[in-house]
Design an enzyme around this catalytic site. Structure first.
Site, PDB file in Angstrom:
ATOM      1  CB  ALA A 213      24.651  43.131 105.906  1.00  0.00           C
TER       2      ALA A 213
ATOM      3  CB  CYS B  39      30.886  37.108 115.800  1.00  0.00           C
ATOM      4  SG  CYS B  39      29.898  37.477 114.365  1.00  0.00           S
TER       5      CYS B  39
HETATM    6  C1  LIG Z   1      25.680  38.181 108.007  1.00  0.00           C
HETATM    7  C2  LIG Z   1      24.913  39.250 108.658  1.00  0.00           C
HETATM    8  C3  LIG Z   1      25.412  40.566 108.723  1.00  0.00           C
HETATM    9  C4  LIG Z   1      26.765  40.942 108.178  1.00  0.00           C
HETATM   10  O1  LIG Z   1      26.743  40.875 106.778  1.00  0.00           O
HETATM   11  P1  LIG Z   1      28.111  40.937 105.937  1.00  0.00           P
HETATM   12  O2  LIG Z   1      27.641  41.067 104.530  1.00  0.00           O
HETATM   13  O3  LIG Z   1      28.811  39.643 106.211  1.00  0.00           O
HETATM   14  O4  LIG Z   1      28.885  42.118 106.412  1.00  0.00           O
HETATM   15  C5  LIG Z   1      24.630  41.531 109.324  1.00  0.00           C
HETATM   16  N1  LIG Z   1      23.427  41.223 109.825  1.00  0.00           N
HETATM   17  C6  LIG Z   1      22.910  39.982 109.787  1.00  0.00           C
HETATM   18  C7  LIG Z   1      21.565  39.724 110.340  1.00  0.00           C
HETATM   19  C8  LIG Z   1      23.646  38.951 109.202  1.00  0.00           C
HETATM   20  O5  LIG Z   1      23.141  37.723 109.172  1.00  0.00           O
END
Ligand SMILES: *Cc1c(COP(=O)(O)O)cnc(C)c1O
Length: 393
Positions: free
Chosen positions: A75, A330
């Site tokens: 994401a 994070c």
């Molecule tokens: C976990 C998350 C992301 C990042 O997704 P990844 O696949 O770990 O890069 C972005 N937005 C939200 C809302 C998330 O929970």
């Protein structure tokens, strides 16, 4: 010591064994290991077919067409591709973007980067439950606004936004595109790409019992949205995301999405009951403040602030017994109070003394009772010693 009760499905989930089996079939010599882009070979052809089947399955799980699915590494990459890709395409028409203070860093940091490049960004403040009022969005739109980026389900508090209402607002303003981060949505609540009306939607596999390192950006065909690629090379994924598609990863994502979407109706009811039991148990300890409206949040997430204790001591006291977190993975590393809870109007002290409980497939009633007890003991001890952090550390 027993391993801690696992109650944190918001940061990541274990891969479902059925998903792992499907992935394993795409790695070794006895499986489909070919390069999906080399369809001249039989091996490549087989891999291509697996990738296209995965694309169709992901599309079916989220109410999209297969050719609207652009596979990415997750994401974060999808958010970056959406935000930089859409703004690069539309910048002759304006350089203003709207988002919210409660977004994931994968949206906020690209927006900060746009500001460094001379763009203007409006950060909307949600209401006390974390909801962004569509009227506030409407009031923030300007003649030079080209993109709105608002998430569907918040990763820290579980608040579900009315994406269709955002889309309706954007539709009244010509040329404004809507990007939605739906990384937390699949399997946790109902999500339908075409029904929600967004132009671009980011997805992630590992929040839904799929592998880490894979996701997708949905790019609406019907709306005719155009984005510029961020990455150049072999021209895979309709030129929007060059690079060899990881067959095992997209197959894993498809298997995971298919499973969670099928199981969601029953699982949602089960988790909602467990979450209410958890909340009632925690509330009975006194001084508990629930973050996010019960009826407006996904059943997989419960976020609670505790009055009268110091945040770090609380986490240190419960962490050996239950796997919970404060804020997102994070922000808890930085030790700062959650910016999401601050945006809801919680003061620093209360925001720091917050726990996010994630409930998922492996969560049982026993786990919930154990969590209630562990938090109760920690609170009693910390309140007895006056919440002094030095002793707990
Ligand atoms: C976990 C998350 C992301 C990042 O997704 P990844 O696949 O770990 O890069 C972005 N937005 C939200 C809302 C998330 O929970």
């Amino acid at each position: 010591m027993n391993s801690p009760v696992y109650l944190d499905h918001a940061a990541t989930t274990p891969v479902d064994p059925r998903v792992a089996a499907a992935m394993a079939g795409c790695l070794t010599a006895d499986g489909v290991f070919g390069n999906p882009a080399s369809s001249a070979h039989a091996h490549g052809e087989a891999a291509f077919e697996r990738v296209e089947a995965a694309r169709a399955a992901v599309a079916a799980a989220v109410g999209a067409e297969p050719d609207e699915v652009v596979f990415t590494s997750g994401a974060t990459e999808a958010d970056n591709l959406a935000i930089f890709g859409a703004t690069a395409h539309s910048q002759p028409r304006g350089r203003h973007v709207i988002t919210a203070r409660t977004e994931h860093k994968a949206v906020l940091d690209p927006c900060r980067e746009l500001e460094r490049r001379g763009w203007q960004v409006t950060y909307l403040t949600p209401d006390g439950h974390g909801r962004v009022e569509p009227d506030r969005l409407a009031a923030a739109l300007r003649a030079d606004t080209v993109l709105v980026s608002l998430m569907h389900v918040n990763n820290e508090i579980g608040t579900v936004q009315d994406v269709a209402a955002f889309a309706a607002v954007c539709e009244r303003h010509r040329g404004v595109r809507l990007h939605v981060d739906a990384a937390q949505s699949i399997g946790k609540t109902e999500f339908d790409f075409h029904a929600c009306g967004a132009d671009l939607v980011s997805l992630s596999a590992h929040k839904s019992y799929g592998p880490k390192g894979v996701g997708a950006l949905l790019v609406s065909r019907r709306s005719g949205v155009r984005i510029e690629p961020r990455q150049f090379g072999g021209g895979q994924e309709r030129g929007l995301r060059s690079g060899t598609v990881a067959t095992h990863q997209v197959v894993g994502m498809a298997a995971a999405f298919t499973l969670v979407v099928a199981e969601r109706p029953a699982e949602g009811v089960r988790l909602a009951a467990l979450r209410e039991r958890l909340w009632l148990g925690l509330e009975a300890h006194g001084g508990a403040v629930r973050n996010g409206a019960p009826e407006g949040t996904v059943p997989a997430i419960l976020n609670v602030s505790f009055d009268g204790v110091e945040g770090e001591s609380l986490l240190a006291a419960v962490a050996p017994r239950i796997s919970v977190s404060t804020g997102s993975a994070c922000t808890s590393a930085s030790g700062d109070p959650s910016y999401v809870l601050r945006a809801l109007g919680r003061d620093d002290r209360l925001a720091e003394a917050s726990l996010r409980f994630g409930l998922g497939r492996s969560t049982s009633l026993d786990d919930v009772e154990a969590a209630i007890e562990a938090v109760g003991r920690a609170l009693a001890r910390l309140r007895r010693i006056g919440g002094a952090c030095a002793t707990a550390r």
